[in-house]
Design a protein around this motif. Structure first.
Motif, PDB file in Angstrom:
ATOM      1  N   GLY A 188     -57.574 -73.740  44.165  1.00  0.00           N
ATOM      2  CA  GLY A 188     -58.266 -72.489  44.814  1.00  0.00           C
ATOM      3  C   GLY A 188     -59.026 -72.786  45.953  1.00  0.00           C
ATOM      4  N   HIS A 189     -58.958 -74.131  46.721  1.00  0.00           N
ATOM      5  CA  HIS A 189     -59.667 -74.435  47.571  1.00  0.00           C
ATOM      6  C   HIS A 189     -58.808 -74.237  49.088  1.00  0.00           C
ATOM      7  CE1 HIS A 189     -62.758 -75.849  45.132  1.00  0.00           C
ATOM      8  NE2 HIS A 189     -62.415 -76.813  44.361  1.00  0.00           N
ATOM      9  N   TYR A 190     -59.201 -73.048  49.585  1.00  0.00           N
ATOM     10  CA  TYR A 190     -58.562 -72.937  50.887  1.00  0.00           C
ATOM     11  C   TYR A 190     -57.204 -73.020  50.912  1.00  0.00           C
ATOM     12  CZ  TYR A 190     -63.416 -74.241  52.227  1.00  0.00           C
ATOM     13  OH  TYR A 190     -64.723 -74.173  52.380  1.00  0.00           O
ATOM     14  N   PRO A 191     -56.533 -71.976  50.051  1.00  0.00           N
ATOM     15  CA  PRO A 191     -55.090 -72.032  49.840  1.00  0.00           C
ATOM     16  C   PRO A 191     -54.311 -71.857  51.269  1.00  0.00           C
ATOM     17  CG  PRO A 191     -55.941 -70.669  48.369  1.00  0.00           C
ATOM     18  CD  PRO A 191     -57.263 -70.799  49.234  1.00  0.00           C
ATOM     19  N   ALA A 192     -54.746 -71.394  52.125  1.00  0.00           N
ATOM     20  CA  ALA A 192     -54.178 -71.009  53.419  1.00  0.00           C
ATOM     21  C   ALA A 192     -54.570 -72.045  54.614  1.00  0.00           C
ATOM     22  CB  ALA A 192     -54.595 -69.818  54.038  1.00  0.00           C
ATOM     23  N   GLY A 193     -55.330 -73.160  53.948  1.00  0.00           N
ATOM     24  CA  GLY A 193     -55.770 -74.098  54.879  1.00  0.00           C
ATOM     25  C   GLY A 193     -57.132 -73.912  55.755  1.00  0.00           C
ATOM     26  N   LEU A 194     -57.525 -74.814  56.331  1.00  0.00           N
ATOM     27  CA  LEU A 194     -58.702 -74.697  57.083  1.00  0.00           C
ATOM     28  C   LEU A 194     -58.508 -74.047  58.494  1.00  0.00           C
ATOM     29  CD1 LEU A 194     -60.509 -78.208  56.348  1.00  0.00           C
ATOM     30  CD2 LEU A 194     -60.958 -75.973  55.243  1.00  0.00           C
ATOM     31  N   PRO A 195     -59.305 -73.409  58.909  1.00  0.00           N
ATOM     32  CA  PRO A 195     -59.133 -72.882  60.340  1.00  0.00           C
ATOM     33  C   PRO A 195     -58.917 -73.973  61.353  1.00  0.00           C
ATOM     34  CG  PRO A 195     -61.345 -72.686  59.597  1.00  0.00           C
ATOM     35  CD  PRO A 195     -60.628 -73.179  58.487  1.00  0.00           C
ATOM     36  N   ALA A 196     -58.012 -73.600  62.304  1.00  0.00           N
ATOM     37  CA  ALA A 196     -57.790 -74.617  63.202  1.00  0.00           C
ATOM     38  C   ALA A 196     -58.793 -74.435  64.393  1.00  0.00           C
ATOM     39  CB  ALA A 196     -56.393 -74.380  63.982  1.00  0.00           C
ATOM     40  N   PRO A 197     -59.107 -75.714  65.112  1.00  0.00           N
ATOM     41  CA  PRO A 197     -60.021 -75.822  66.059  1.00  0.00           C
ATOM     42  C   PRO A 197     -59.444 -75.143  67.267  1.00  0.00           C
ATOM     43  CG  PRO A 197     -59.266 -78.073  65.642  1.00  0.00           C
ATOM     44  CD  PRO A 197     -58.399 -77.123  64.648  1.00  0.00           C
ATOM     45  N   GLY A 198     -60.237 -74.901  68.228  1.00  0.00           N
ATOM     46  CA  GLY A 198     -60.005 -74.304  69.469  1.00  0.00           C
ATOM     47  C   GLY A 198     -60.297 -72.722  69.756  1.00  0.00           C
ATOM     48  N   VAL A 199     -60.958 -72.227  71.060  1.00  0.00           N
ATOM     49  CA  VAL A 199     -61.452 -71.067  70.968  1.00  0.00           C
ATOM     50  C   VAL A 199     -60.630 -70.455  71.767  1.00  0.00           C
ATOM     51  CG1 VAL A 199     -63.474 -69.734  71.524  1.00  0.00           C
ATOM     52  CG2 VAL A 199     -63.883 -71.686  70.354  1.00  0.00           C
ATOM     53  N   TYR A 200     -60.339 -70.971  72.914  1.00  0.00           N
ATOM     54  CA  TYR A 200     -59.480 -70.216  74.197  1.00  0.00           C
ATOM     55  C   TYR A 200     -58.399 -71.288  74.511  1.00  0.00           C
ATOM     56  CZ  TYR A 200     -64.029 -68.004  75.014  1.00  0.00           C
ATOM     57  OH  TYR A 200     -65.152 -67.392  74.936  1.00  0.00           O
ATOM     58  N   ALA A 201     -57.376 -70.816  74.966  1.00  0.00           N
ATOM     59  CA  ALA A 201     -55.830 -71.463  75.028  1.00  0.00           C
ATOM     60  C   ALA A 201     -56.248 -72.803  75.992  1.00  0.00           C
ATOM     61  CB  ALA A 201     -55.068 -70.627  75.711  1.00  0.00           C
ATOM     62  N   ARG A 202     -57.196 -72.510  76.873  1.00  0.00           N
ATOM     63  CA  ARG A 202     -57.532 -73.589  77.876  1.00  0.00           C
ATOM     64  C   ARG A 202     -58.396 -74.760  77.296  1.00  0.00           C
ATOM     65  NH1 ARG A 202     -60.629 -69.345  79.900  1.00  0.00           N
ATOM     66  NH2 ARG A 202     -62.731 -70.224  80.272  1.00  0.00           N
ATOM     67  N   HIS A 203     -59.063 -74.492  76.176  1.00  0.00           N
ATOM     68  CA  HIS A 203     -60.052 -75.227  75.483  1.00  0.00           C
ATOM     69  C   HIS A 203     -59.481 -75.490  73.971  1.00  0.00           C
ATOM     70  CE1 HIS A 203     -62.770 -75.217  79.074  1.00  0.00           C
ATOM     71  NE2 HIS A 203     -62.882 -74.016  78.620  1.00  0.00           N
ATOM     72  N   ASN A 204     -58.154 -75.729  73.997  1.00  0.00           N
ATOM     73  CA  ASN A 204     -57.680 -75.989  72.458  1.00  0.00           C
ATOM     74  C   ASN A 204     -57.942 -77.202  72.119  1.00  0.00           C
ATOM     75  OD1 ASN A 204     -56.487 -75.532  69.960  1.00  0.00           O
ATOM     76  ND2 ASN A 204     -54.330 -75.256  70.759  1.00  0.00           N
ATOM     77  N   PRO A 217     -69.370 -69.539  65.746  1.00  0.00           N
ATOM     78  CA  PRO A 217     -68.191 -70.354  65.421  1.00  0.00           C
ATOM     79  C   PRO A 217     -68.134 -70.957  63.615  1.00  0.00           C
ATOM     80  CG  PRO A 217     -70.334 -71.503  66.053  1.00  0.00           C
ATOM     81  CD  PRO A 217     -70.295 -70.031  66.064  1.00  0.00           C
ATOM     82  N   SER A 218     -67.087 -71.457  63.358  1.00  0.00           N
ATOM     83  CA  SER A 218     -66.655 -71.777  62.154  1.00  0.00           C
ATOM     84  C   SER A 218     -66.883 -73.357  61.885  1.00  0.00           C
ATOM     85  CB  SER A 218     -65.190 -71.656  61.766  1.00  0.00           C
ATOM     86  OG  SER A 218     -64.773 -72.089  60.334  1.00  0.00           O
ATOM     87  N   GLU A 219     -67.686 -73.619  60.943  1.00  0.00           N
ATOM     88  CA  GLU A 219     -68.100 -75.244  60.789  1.00  0.00           C
ATOM     89  C   GLU A 219     -67.050 -75.924  60.062  1.00  0.00           C
ATOM     90  OE1 GLU A 219     -71.827 -75.402  58.577  1.00  0.00           O
ATOM     91  OE2 GLU A 219     -72.895 -74.671  60.219  1.00  0.00           O
ATOM     92  N   LEU A 220     -66.043 -75.266  59.336  1.00  0.00           N
ATOM     93  CA  LEU A 220     -64.870 -75.774  58.923  1.00  0.00           C
ATOM     94  C   LEU A 220     -63.746 -76.218  59.586  1.00  0.00           C
ATOM     95  CD1 LEU A 220     -64.735 -73.517  55.726  1.00  0.00           C
ATOM     96  CD2 LEU A 220     -65.653 -75.490  55.806  1.00  0.00           C
ATOM     97  N   SER A 221     -63.838 -75.645  60.905  1.00  0.00           N
ATOM     98  CA  SER A 221     -62.649 -75.911  61.928  1.00  0.00           C
ATOM     99  C   SER A 221     -62.982 -77.229  62.601  1.00  0.00           C
ATOM    100  CB  SER A 221     -62.415 -75.061  62.860  1.00  0.00           C
ATOM    101  OG  SER A 221     -63.909 -74.647  63.639  1.00  0.00           O
ATOM    102  N   VAL A 222     -63.898 -77.987  62.643  1.00  0.00           N
ATOM    103  CA  VAL A 222     -64.091 -79.329  63.273  1.00  0.00           C
ATOM    104  C   VAL A 222     -64.461 -80.365  62.165  1.00  0.00           C
ATOM    105  CG1 VAL A 222     -64.860 -78.086  65.433  1.00  0.00           C
ATOM    106  CG2 VAL A 222     -66.614 -78.795  63.685  1.00  0.00           C
TER     107      VAL A 222
END
Length: 255
Positions: A188-204, A217-222
């Motif tokens: 049951g730990h993050y079944p959908a996966g961790l959030p992906a990094p990147g805020v804008y398309a040009r800074h993905n 900002p989400s600390e789990l994405s980095v």
């Protein structure tokens, strides 16, 4: 005629080399065996230099101590210096094959040395009359050519032994991506996966955290490694750039 200093160097370094050779044979850890081998090679180089064989002494230190020892260094890096030696044979018949191969190489060495004709002793000045390198080449590729080839076989055997030392038998089955996925849903730990990094398309980028619905900002994405290095880009630093781009777009529309 051997001088007093040369005799002292021979007996001191010879004793140390014999002790190091015994340590190389009976050492239980690979790091100790490598250290003993390095001591032997360096002592041989010093003995060659004491015999006025400058080229051979320098080659002994640079080639064998510097290059061949790198092979064993890489093996130690792969198997780990602190790892305990396993007594379980991962290949069947390795010990029996090693004993037979050792006896065969010993018999071959004795046979080759017994058939080699000893050249007449002419002295160092006469032997090095055309140069130390030329004199060494005539001996290696002349009466001692089979001994030289046997040394090559011993080096190949050492390389094969290094690969055997680096081999480790897998004790547990390999974990596949499906097993990781099932484990994640089961725990049951993050079944959908961790959030992906990147805020804008040009800074993905991996150093730019994702934004939560409230804009934080989400600390789990980095990666935690980037956070420890203070290399995580904050979304706020792009606000000025976004405002400048928006202002340019509005000015373009006004024209």
């Amino acid at each position: 005629m051997t001088g007093t200093g040369e005799a002292v160097v021979f007996w001191v370094l010879g004793t140390v080399s014999v002790l190091a050779a015994l340590g190389l044979i009976f050492a239980r850890r690979a790091v100790y065996a490598a250290m003993c081998m390095a001591v032997i090679m360096i002592n041989l180089g010093v003995l060659y230099l004491a015999q006025h064989a400058d080229f051979l002494g320098v080659v002994q230190v640079f080639v064998y101590t510097g290059a061949v020892m790198m092979l064993f260094l890489f093996v130690l890096m792969m198997i780990g210096v602190d790892s305990a030696d396993s007594t379980v044979e991962t290949h069947r018949g390795v010990r029996v094959g090693g004993i037979l191969l050792g006896l065969g190489l010993g018999a071959l060495l004795c046979a080759v040395i017994g058939q080699v004709g000893t050249p007449a002793i002419v002295g160092l000045d006469a032997a090095n009359a055309g140069g130390n390198v030329q004199g060494l080449g005539k001996l290696i590729f002349g009466p001692y050519v089979w001994v030289f080839e046997l040394t090559s076989a011993l080096l190949i055997t050492a390389a094969l032994a290094a690969m055997v030392l680096a081999h480790k038998k897998r004790l547990v089955p390999k974990v596949t991506q499906r097993v990781y996925s099932e484990r994640r849903f089961r725990e049951g730990h993050y079944p959908a996966g961790l959030p992906a990094p990147g805020v804008y398309a040009r800074h993905n980028a991996v150093d730019t955290p994702a934004l939560l619905p409230d804009g934080t900002p989400s600390e789990l994405s980095v990666s935690p490694v980037l956070e420890a290095r203070n290399q995580v880009a904050q979304p706020g630093q792009f606000e000025e750039i976004e405002e400048a781009i928006t202002h340019e777009i509005e000015e373009g529309r006004a024209r």
